[in-house]
Design an enzyme around this catalytic site. Structure first.
Site, PDB file in Angstrom:
ATOM      1  N   TYR A 146       0.809  -1.218   0.000  1.00 15.82           N
ATOM      2  CA  TYR A 146       0.000   0.000   0.000  1.00 15.82           C
ATOM      3  C   TYR A 146       0.844   1.271   0.000  1.00 15.82           C
ATOM      4  O   TYR A 146       0.329   2.357  -0.237  1.00 15.82           O
ATOM      5  CB  TYR A 146      -0.962   0.017   1.201  1.00 15.82           C
ATOM      6  CG  TYR A 146      -2.007  -1.088   1.168  1.00 15.82           C
ATOM      7  CD1 TYR A 146      -1.898  -2.152   0.292  1.00 15.82           C
ATOM      8  CD2 TYR A 146      -3.099  -1.068   2.017  1.00 15.82           C
ATOM      9  CE1 TYR A 146      -2.833  -3.169   0.266  1.00 15.82           C
ATOM     10  CE2 TYR A 146      -4.045  -2.081   1.996  1.00 15.82           C
ATOM     11  CZ  TYR A 146      -3.901  -3.131   1.111  1.00 15.82           C
ATOM     12  OH  TYR A 146      -4.828  -4.141   1.090  1.00 15.82           O
ATOM     13  N   LYS A 195       3.476 -15.364   3.202  1.00 16.88           N
ATOM     14  CA  LYS A 195       3.427 -16.193   1.989  1.00 16.88           C
ATOM     15  C   LYS A 195       4.876 -16.551   1.663  1.00 16.88           C
ATOM     16  O   LYS A 195       5.399 -16.243   0.582  1.00 16.88           O
ATOM     17  CB  LYS A 195       2.728 -15.401   0.867  1.00 16.88           C
ATOM     18  CG  LYS A 195       2.454 -16.198  -0.399  1.00 16.88           C
ATOM     19  CD  LYS A 195       1.350 -17.232  -0.270  1.00 16.88           C
ATOM     20  CE  LYS A 195       1.247 -18.067  -1.543  1.00 16.88           C
ATOM     21  NZ  LYS A 195       0.367 -19.252  -1.366  1.00 16.88           N
ATOM     22  N   ASP A 227      -2.915 -18.200   2.646  1.00 17.89           N
ATOM     23  CA  ASP A 227      -4.068 -18.894   2.054  1.00 17.89           C
ATOM     24  C   ASP A 227      -4.643 -19.915   3.026  1.00 17.89           C
ATOM     25  O   ASP A 227      -5.861 -20.058   3.167  1.00 17.89           O
ATOM     26  CB  ASP A 227      -3.721 -19.512   0.689  1.00 17.89           C
ATOM     27  CG  ASP A 227      -2.351 -20.168   0.634  1.00 17.89           C
ATOM     28  OD1 ASP A 227      -1.637 -20.162   1.667  1.00 17.89           O
ATOM     29  OD2 ASP A 227      -1.984 -20.698  -0.431  1.00 17.89           O
ATOM     30  N   ASP A 251      -5.274  -6.538   5.916  1.00 17.07           N
ATOM     31  CA  ASP A 251      -6.476  -5.871   5.405  1.00 17.07           C
ATOM     32  C   ASP A 251      -7.534  -6.918   5.060  1.00 17.07           C
ATOM     33  O   ASP A 251      -8.699  -6.835   5.486  1.00 17.07           O
ATOM     34  CB  ASP A 251      -6.085  -5.062   4.149  1.00 17.07           C
ATOM     35  CG  ASP A 251      -7.234  -4.226   3.608  1.00 17.07           C
ATOM     36  OD1 ASP A 251      -8.188  -3.962   4.366  1.00 17.07           O
ATOM     37  OD2 ASP A 251      -7.169  -3.829   2.426  1.00 17.07           O
ATOM     38  N   ASP A 255     -11.008  -8.327   7.450  1.00 20.25           N
ATOM     39  CA  ASP A 255     -12.392  -8.298   6.952  1.00 20.25           C
ATOM     40  C   ASP A 255     -13.019  -9.686   7.065  1.00 20.25           C
ATOM     41  O   ASP A 255     -14.188  -9.822   7.437  1.00 20.25           O
ATOM     42  CB  ASP A 255     -12.439  -7.845   5.488  1.00 20.25           C
ATOM     43  CG  ASP A 255     -12.663  -6.343   5.350  1.00 20.25           C
ATOM     44  OD1 ASP A 255     -12.346  -5.626   6.326  1.00 20.25           O
ATOM     45  OD2 ASP A 255     -13.147  -5.896   4.306  1.00 20.25           O
TER      46      ASP A 255
HETATM   47  C1  IPM Z   1      -9.071  -0.584   5.999  1.00 19.52           C
HETATM   48  C2  IPM Z   1      -9.512  -0.042   4.680  1.00 19.52           C
HETATM   49  C3  IPM Z   1      -8.379   0.793   4.112  1.00 19.52           C
HETATM   50  C4  IPM Z   1      -7.166  -0.094   4.016  1.00 19.52           C
HETATM   51  C5  IPM Z   1      -8.680   1.450   2.769  1.00 19.52           C
HETATM   52  C6  IPM Z   1      -9.932   2.288   2.852  1.00 19.52           C
HETATM   53  C7  IPM Z   1      -7.524   2.223   2.238  1.00 19.52           C
HETATM   54  O1  IPM Z   1      -9.864  -1.083   3.843  1.00 19.52           O
HETATM   55  O2  IPM Z   1      -8.809   0.217   6.913  1.00 19.52           O
HETATM   56  O3  IPM Z   1      -8.954  -1.799   6.131  1.00 19.52           O
HETATM   57  O4  IPM Z   1      -7.084  -0.926   3.131  1.00 19.52           O
HETATM   58  O5  IPM Z   1      -6.276   0.017   4.849  1.00 19.52           O
HETATM   59 MG    MG Z   2      -9.866  -2.973   4.736  1.00 18.17          MG
END
Ligand code: IPM
Ligand code: MG
Length: 361
Positions: A146, A195, A227, A251, A255
């Site tokens: 990133y 990985k 994975d 990230d 989620d």
């Molecule tokens: C998070 C979000 C951010 C990230 C985006 C919005 C840039 O997905 O905080 O997880 O990927 O860090």
């Molecule tokens: Mg995110």
């Protein structure tokens, strides 16, 4: 104690949920005898609309001058919002990445907890959800893909885009230390996710994590490929205590972990630097589809405020009081729409805030 807090209400449901978090902090301050100074600043889409850029120097300066930052959420609908017609470096997310870098917030703590009262929301089989889980994802936040060099070009009529994934050992060591430190306060297990069967950056990650682990003989360390980790999170989430991982894997896995709880509206996060300073925000996004309807779940932001009290101000008792308030309100059967189940009473964002504030006495 005097608490100087910068608030970034942000976009979508951000302003609604931050208002409820302030309500809870104010009640906490009243009950425990603290004084809070808030300063509201803009970031993300709101900042684009006001100043043309997602993050201004003033916002960075205000954050730097504060003890901690409480954020709602930023961004909008990526297919319809005018913010996404702008160049990538002018979109709302660039503000978030920018403030993380500017404040050196390299450690992102994302707890994923299955609350007993909400185990019905867990999408996994009952045998798995009955075991419950309580994990913390320690995501590296200011390096890797990133923040690597990136560009898009055209070579011989063929369009090409390049992103770079690089980590140096210092970046790996400092996040690993945070991971092991927090494991010492929890169940003393670190799962380092990489990985390493493919990537050089992961092979260095693994070596440095091994080196750091030598200083933590009490902590059990295991390495897991990303994975496989994605599978294990749905197969047996109870096996995890601290998951330590780089930026993009964190990230994605965070989620996934939040979805496994079935209640992303409950999950807090903290982004910390090497001092006590931190930026606290819910793990969920700005939910533009329900913005302004008064139905958003403010609990993730309120729990983020509790993390702020714990990590930036060492106010453990006060943080406990907020976390207990959440448990009590759930026990009493109040739910926002996202976590509603039969037999419970549905309440809106503001009402949930009021109920929680009433529990802090
Ligand atoms: C998070 C979000 C951010 C990230 C985006 C919005 C840039 O997905 O905080 O997880 O990927 O860090
Ligand atoms: Mg995110």
């Amino acid at each position: 104690m005097r608490l100087n807090i910068v608030c970034i209400p942000g976009d979508g449901i951000g302003p609604e949920i931050v208002a409820e978090a302030k309500k809870i902090l104010d009640k906490m301050a009243l009950v425990y005898g603290h004084e809070i100074n808030y300063k509201d600043v803009l970031m993300g889409g709101a900042s684009i609309d006001a100043y043309g850029v997602p993050l201004t120097d003033e916002t960075i300066a205000a954050a730097k001058a504060a003890d901690a930052v409480l954020m709602g959420s930023i961004g909008g609908d990526t297919t319809t919002s005018h913010w996404y017609k702008l160049a990538p470096n002018l979109r709302p997310e660039a503000g978030l990445l920018g403030i993380r870098k500017a404040l050196n917030l390299f450690a992102n703590l994302r707890p994923a907890v299955l609350y007993k009262e909400l185990s019905d929301a867990c999408p996994l089989k009952k045998e798995i959800s009955d075991a419950g889980f309580d994990m913390l994802i320690m995501r590296e936040l200011t390096g890797g893909l990133y923040f690597g060099e990136r560009y898009t070009t055209e070579e011989g009529g063929i369009r090409k885009a390049v992103d770079t994934l690089s980590y140096d050992e210092k970046e790996i060591r400092r996040i690993a230390i945070k991971g092991f430190d927090i494991a010492m306060k929890r169940r003393k297990k670190v799962t380092s996710v990489d990985k390493a069967n493919v990537l050089d950056s992961s092979r260095l990650w693994r070596r440095v994590v091994d080196e750091v682990s030598a200083d933590y003989p009490e902590v059990k360390l295991e390495h897991m490929l990303v994975d496989n980790c994605a599978m294990q999170l749905v197969k047996d989430p109870a096996q995890f205590d601290v998951i330590l991982t780089e930026n993009m894997f964190g990230d994605i896995l965070s989620d996934e972990a939040s979805m496994v709880t079935g209640s992303i509206g409950m999950l807090a996060s903290a982004s910390l630097n090497d001092s006590k300073f931190g930026l606290y925000e819910p793990s969920h996004g700005s939910a533009p589809d329900i913005a302004g309807k008064g139905i958003a779940n403010p609990i993730a932001t309120i729990l983020s405020a509790a993390m702020m009290l714990r990590y930036s101000f060492d106010l453990d008792k006060e943080a406990d009081a907020i976390e207990d308030a959440v448990k009590n309100v759930l026990k009493k059967g109040y739910r926002t729409v996202d976590i509603m189940t039969e037999g419970c009473r549905q309440v809106g964002c503001k009402e949930m805030g009021d109920l929680l504030a009433d529990e802090i006495i």
